[in-house]
Design a protein around this motif. Sequence first.
Motif, PDB file in Angstrom:
ATOM      1  N   LEU A  30       0.826  -1.210   0.000  1.00  0.00           N
ATOM      2  CA  LEU A  30       0.000   0.000   0.000  1.00  0.00           C
ATOM      3  C   LEU A  30       0.859   1.259   0.000  1.00  0.00           C
ATOM      4  O   LEU A  30       0.454   2.297  -0.529  1.00  0.00           O
ATOM      5  N   GLY A  31       2.050   1.178   0.612  1.00  0.00           N
ATOM      6  CA  GLY A  31       2.939   2.330   0.639  1.00  0.00           C
ATOM      7  C   GLY A  31       3.490   2.687  -0.723  1.00  0.00           C
ATOM      8  O   GLY A  31       3.971   3.802  -0.929  1.00  0.00           O
ATOM      9  N   ARG A  32       3.431   1.749  -1.667  1.00  0.00           N
ATOM     10  CA  ARG A  32       3.935   1.996  -3.015  1.00  0.00           C
ATOM     11  C   ARG A  32       2.867   2.555  -3.947  1.00  0.00           C
ATOM     12  O   ARG A  32       3.181   2.950  -5.085  1.00  0.00           O
ATOM     13  N   LEU A  33       1.630   2.564  -3.484  1.00  0.00           N
ATOM     14  CA  LEU A  33       0.549   3.078  -4.317  1.00  0.00           C
ATOM     15  C   LEU A  33       0.510   4.601  -4.265  1.00  0.00           C
ATOM     16  O   LEU A  33       0.746   5.206  -3.226  1.00  0.00           O
ATOM     17  N   PRO A  34       0.219   5.239  -5.400  1.00  0.00           N
ATOM     18  CA  PRO A  34       0.179   6.709  -5.442  1.00  0.00           C
ATOM     19  C   PRO A  34      -1.106   7.270  -4.834  1.00  0.00           C
ATOM     20  O   PRO A  34      -1.897   7.943  -5.512  1.00  0.00           O
ATOM     21  N   ILE A  35      -1.321   6.967  -3.555  1.00  0.00           N
ATOM     22  CA  ILE A  35      -2.519   7.459  -2.865  1.00  0.00           C
ATOM     23  C   ILE A  35      -2.114   8.666  -2.018  1.00  0.00           C
ATOM     24  O   ILE A  35      -1.248   8.545  -1.153  1.00  0.00           O
ATOM     25  N   PRO A  36      -2.707   9.833  -2.243  1.00  0.00           N
ATOM     26  CA  PRO A  36      -2.327  11.024  -1.472  1.00  0.00           C
ATOM     27  C   PRO A  36      -2.507  10.807   0.030  1.00  0.00           C
ATOM     28  O   PRO A  36      -3.492  10.204   0.466  1.00  0.00           O
ATOM     29  N   VAL A  37      -1.562  11.274   0.788  1.00  0.00           N
ATOM     30  CA  VAL A  37      -1.564  11.236   2.247  1.00  0.00           C
ATOM     31  C   VAL A  37      -1.499   9.807   2.780  1.00  0.00           C
ATOM     32  O   VAL A  37      -0.552   9.424   3.467  1.00  0.00           O
ATOM     33  N   VAL A  38      -2.509   8.998   2.473  1.00  0.00           N
ATOM     34  CA  VAL A  38      -2.587   7.636   3.014  1.00  0.00           C
ATOM     35  C   VAL A  38      -1.405   6.799   2.551  1.00  0.00           C
ATOM     36  O   VAL A  38      -0.819   6.027   3.324  1.00  0.00           O
ATOM     37  N   GLY A  39      -1.022   6.938   1.282  1.00  0.00           N
ATOM     38  CA  GLY A  39       0.129   6.209   0.773  1.00  0.00           C
ATOM     39  C   GLY A  39       1.396   6.573   1.517  1.00  0.00           C
ATOM     40  O   GLY A  39       2.223   5.717   1.821  1.00  0.00           O
ATOM     41  N   GLY A  40       1.526   7.858   1.843  1.00  0.00           N
ATOM     42  CA  GLY A  40       2.673   8.310   2.621  1.00  0.00           C
ATOM     43  C   GLY A  40       2.660   7.750   4.027  1.00  0.00           C
ATOM     44  O   GLY A  40       3.722   7.451   4.591  1.00  0.00           O
ATOM     45  N   TRP A  41       1.476   7.618   4.594  1.00  0.00           N
ATOM     46  CA  TRP A  41       1.358   7.025   5.938  1.00  0.00           C
ATOM     47  C   TRP A  41       1.861   5.588   5.947  1.00  0.00           C
ATOM     48  O   TRP A  41       2.611   5.190   6.834  1.00  0.00           O
ATOM     49  N   PHE A  42       1.419   4.815   4.953  1.00  0.00           N
ATOM     50  CA  PHE A  42       1.835   3.410   4.897  1.00  0.00           C
ATOM     51  C   PHE A  42       3.332   3.293   4.633  1.00  0.00           C
ATOM     52  O   PHE A  42       3.997   2.399   5.165  1.00  0.00           O
ATOM     53  N   ASP A  43       3.870   4.176   3.810  1.00  0.00           N
ATOM     54  CA  ASP A  43       5.304   4.155   3.553  1.00  0.00           C
ATOM     55  C   ASP A  43       6.079   4.469   4.827  1.00  0.00           C
ATOM     56  O   ASP A  43       7.091   3.822   5.132  1.00  0.00           O
TER      57      ASP A  43
END
Length: 228
Positions: A30-43
């Motif tokens: 999920l951290g590799r997906l280009p999802i704003p904010v949430v993707g950064g959280w998982f990364d």
Amino acid sequence: MLLLAVLAGFIASVAMVLAFAVAYAFAVLLGRLPIPVVGGWFDALTHNQFIDTAGPVLYEATAVFLVGGVIWSAIYGVFFEPRLNGPAWRKGVTFGLIPWLFSLLIVMPLIGGGPFGLGLGAGPLPIIGNFVLHLVYGAILGTVYGTAESVFDRPRHLGEADDLLAGRLHELGAARGLAAGLILGIILGALGSMVMPLGSGINPLAMVLGLGLTGAAFGGFVGSLSTA
């Protein structure tokens, strides 16, 4: 019932480690997906000071985690379980809130993650993920402990006495065997790591942890066959 609590805690701790491994794998994806904010959280959840600290000492961290889980289960069996109401699984889940808060308020700040893990930059995910893991731990702890304890507390009716007595002996034997096997395995692992050639590339604590878990599994199996 301390031995039963140790047995239940060991099983719950192993289940929690497996749940963490599965959750970590999903978080990486999920951290590799280009999802704003949430993707950064998982990364941030999979690349932070906690992971960086535990990664190089994975065996040591796992061993400490398992020991901690068993200690919490002993506290549960001796002090909390007799005082909690409701089904066995709910007792365990209710108790699981205590190590959950301990992890967020004590452990997280000690490793630099800040209270509730908010310093990791992963938003609310450390709180939510930690809660889910302790939910798994508590539910399994309560269920396993309650199931084993019911064997000891179940009334012995005429015609069923022999079967019930055998069940009690098997449960008690499994708990004793697990504890004895774990201790023996740790001792053998420690001795083996001391005589292991330098430069072998094997982490000494890997041997301690591996033999400890193997001894616990074998001891629990052999102990469950006990009839006396």
